[in-house]
Design a protein around this motif. Structure first.
Motif, PDB file in Angstrom:
ATOM      1  N   ALA A   1       0.854  -1.192   0.000  1.00 30.40           N
ATOM      2  CA  ALA A   1       0.000   0.000   0.000  1.00 30.40           C
ATOM      3  C   ALA A   1       0.881   1.231   0.000  1.00 30.40           C
ATOM      4  O   ALA A   1       1.937   1.259   0.651  1.00 30.40           O
ATOM      5  CB  ALA A   1      -0.931   0.003   1.213  1.00 30.40           C
ATOM      6  N   ILE A   2       0.457   2.250  -0.757  1.00 31.25           N
ATOM      7  CA  ILE A   2       1.201   3.507  -0.810  1.00 31.25           C
ATOM      8  C   ILE A   2       0.246   4.674  -0.631  1.00 31.25           C
ATOM      9  O   ILE A   2      -0.961   4.544  -0.857  1.00 31.25           O
ATOM     10  CB  ILE A   2       1.967   3.669  -2.152  1.00 31.25           C
TER      11      ILE A   2
ATOM     12  N   THR B   1      -5.055   6.166  -0.147  1.00 25.03           N
ATOM     13  CA  THR B   1      -4.229   4.987   0.103  1.00 25.03           C
ATOM     14  C   THR B   1      -4.513   4.017  -1.034  1.00 25.03           C
ATOM     15  O   THR B   1      -5.662   3.597  -1.226  1.00 25.03           O
ATOM     16  CB  THR B   1      -4.562   4.327   1.447  1.00 25.03           C
ATOM     17  N   ILE B   2      -3.481   3.692  -1.805  1.00 21.00           N
ATOM     18  CA  ILE B   2      -3.618   2.827  -2.972  1.00 21.00           C
ATOM     19  C   ILE B   2      -3.080   1.453  -2.609  1.00 21.00           C
ATOM     20  O   ILE B   2      -1.930   1.315  -2.174  1.00 21.00           O
ATOM     21  CB  ILE B   2      -2.858   3.384  -4.188  1.00 21.00           C
ATOM     22  N   ARG B   3      -3.893   0.424  -2.803  1.00 17.85           N
ATOM     23  CA  ARG B   3      -3.507  -0.940  -2.435  1.00 17.85           C
ATOM     24  C   ARG B   3      -3.283  -1.800  -3.666  1.00 17.85           C
ATOM     25  O   ARG B   3      -4.065  -1.746  -4.617  1.00 17.85           O
ATOM     26  CB  ARG B   3      -4.587  -1.575  -1.558  1.00 17.85           C
TER      27      ARG B   3
ATOM     28  N   ALA C   1      -5.904  10.720 -10.491  1.00 17.73           N
ATOM     29  CA  ALA C   1      -4.669  10.150  -9.952  1.00 17.73           C
ATOM     30  C   ALA C   1      -4.915   8.744  -9.411  1.00 17.73           C
ATOM     31  O   ALA C   1      -4.081   7.844  -9.584  1.00 17.73           O
ATOM     32  CB  ALA C   1      -4.116  11.053  -8.855  1.00 17.73           C
ATOM     33  N   MET C   2      -6.057   8.547  -8.769  1.00 18.65           N
ATOM     34  CA  MET C   2      -6.405   7.219  -8.267  1.00 18.65           C
ATOM     35  C   MET C   2      -6.602   6.244  -9.422  1.00 18.65           C
ATOM     36  O   MET C   2      -6.125   5.102  -9.387  1.00 18.65           O
ATOM     37  CB  MET C   2      -7.672   7.304  -7.401  1.00 18.65           C
ATOM     38  N   GLU C   3      -7.265   6.701 -10.476  1.00 17.90           N
ATOM     39  CA  GLU C   3      -7.503   5.839 -11.625  1.00 17.90           C
ATOM     40  C   GLU C   3      -6.196   5.462 -12.316  1.00 17.90           C
ATOM     41  O   GLU C   3      -6.007   4.314 -12.739  1.00 17.90           O
ATOM     42  CB  GLU C   3      -8.435   6.540 -12.608  1.00 17.90           C
TER      43      GLU C   3
ATOM     44  N   ALA D   1      -8.950  -2.232  -3.064  1.00 15.96           N
ATOM     45  CA  ALA D   1      -9.679  -0.971  -3.091  1.00 15.96           C
ATOM     46  C   ALA D   1      -8.845   0.174  -2.516  1.00 15.96           C
ATOM     47  O   ALA D   1      -8.135   0.007  -1.521  1.00 15.96           O
ATOM     48  CB  ALA D   1     -10.974  -1.098  -2.308  1.00 15.96           C
ATOM     49  N   ALA D   2      -8.971   1.328  -3.146  1.00 15.18           N
ATOM     50  CA  ALA D   2      -8.392   2.552  -2.598  1.00 15.18           C
ATOM     51  C   ALA D   2      -9.305   3.085  -1.504  1.00 15.18           C
ATOM     52  O   ALA D   2     -10.520   2.875  -1.531  1.00 15.18           O
ATOM     53  CB  ALA D   2      -8.232   3.591  -3.692  1.00 15.18           C
TER      54      ALA D   2
END
Length: 247
Positions: free
Chosen positions: A22-23, A29-31, A56-58, A42-43
């Protein structure tokens, strides 16, 4: 020990069923779930999210070869509304259950009802695979750093089901309970939960918990009958049609 809040159980889920990595990326939080299902892929938001943050999440999800998927937890109403406006659909609403562990310690399970074992046996992996829980999800169990075990349930003198349980502090959480289709409705699931509770109590757990989808009527009925109560919820938002699956 009082029943945990939803926020506490979110932490227990993360500790006992962890992503590969995770970052932090802006408010996200991107997993990386490494194929282990929605819960580890899931983020989540750890701060206010603006419309321009969604791209950015996508992009981060695409880099991981995962669909844009966001877990919406208690307190995420503004994010839920924003994602809905961006075309994200609700998928897999989930209930968080908990109870004092004493509620599951009586009646004491018979020694033939099941037993705790780590690492899982081949027959358990076969039972999980039969229910759609493949190697990537078994890998989630293996990488969990928490105290953990699996439960092999028995019914009619044969292997009937399997489950995994992990501890975070004094809270035990059950995951991936699967009963062989031809042995369902014979009490195996409830017996496995009691076996898991006895194992967890010996490790110092005071609370027993789990999560399940709202649509799983049989599971929700079982958990309520055993004295478990809902302490919260979460659901996902996704930009594409997806099959319901792991909570």
């Amino acid at each position: 020990m009082p029943l945990p809040t939803a926020a506490t159980l979110y932490e227990v889920v993360e500790a006992t069923w962890p992503p590969s990595s995770a970052i932090q990326n802006g408010p996200w939080t991107i997993r990386d779930g490494a194929g282990g299902g929605k819960r580890v892929s899931a983020a989540t938001a750890h701060g206010p999210v603006r419309a321009q943050d969604i791209a950015a999440m996508e992009e981060a999800a695409a880099t991981l070869n995962q669909p844009p998927l966001v877990m919406i937890r208690n307190g995420d109403a503004a994010l839920d509304t924003l994602l809905a406006a961006e075309g994200y659909q609700i998928i897999d609403p989930v209930v968080l259950y908990a109870c004092p562990i004493e509620a599951l310690l009586t009646p004491k399970p018979d020694r033939l009802d099941g037993f705790a074992i780590w690492p899982p046996l081949a027959i358990q992996e076969e039972l999980w695979a039969e229910g759609g829980i493949g190697p990537a999800r078994v890998d989630v169990m293996r990488r969990a750093p928490a105290p953990k075990t699996t439960i092999l349930g028995r019914c009619e003198s044969r292997a009937a089901g399997t489950a995994y349980v992990g501890l975070h502090g004094q809270i035990a959480m059950l995951h991936a309970m699967e009963v062989s289709p031809n042995l369902r409705r014979k009490g195996a699931a409830g017996k496995m939960m009691r076996v898991a509770a006895h194992w967890a109590a010996k490790q110092g757990a005071e609370i027993f918990s789990l999560v399940t989808t709202c649509e799983n009527a049989a599971a929700n009925g079982l958990y309520a009958s055993l004295g478990m109560v809902s302490v919260g919820q979460y659901h996902y938002r996704i930009k594409q049609t997806a099959k319901t699956g792991q909570a």
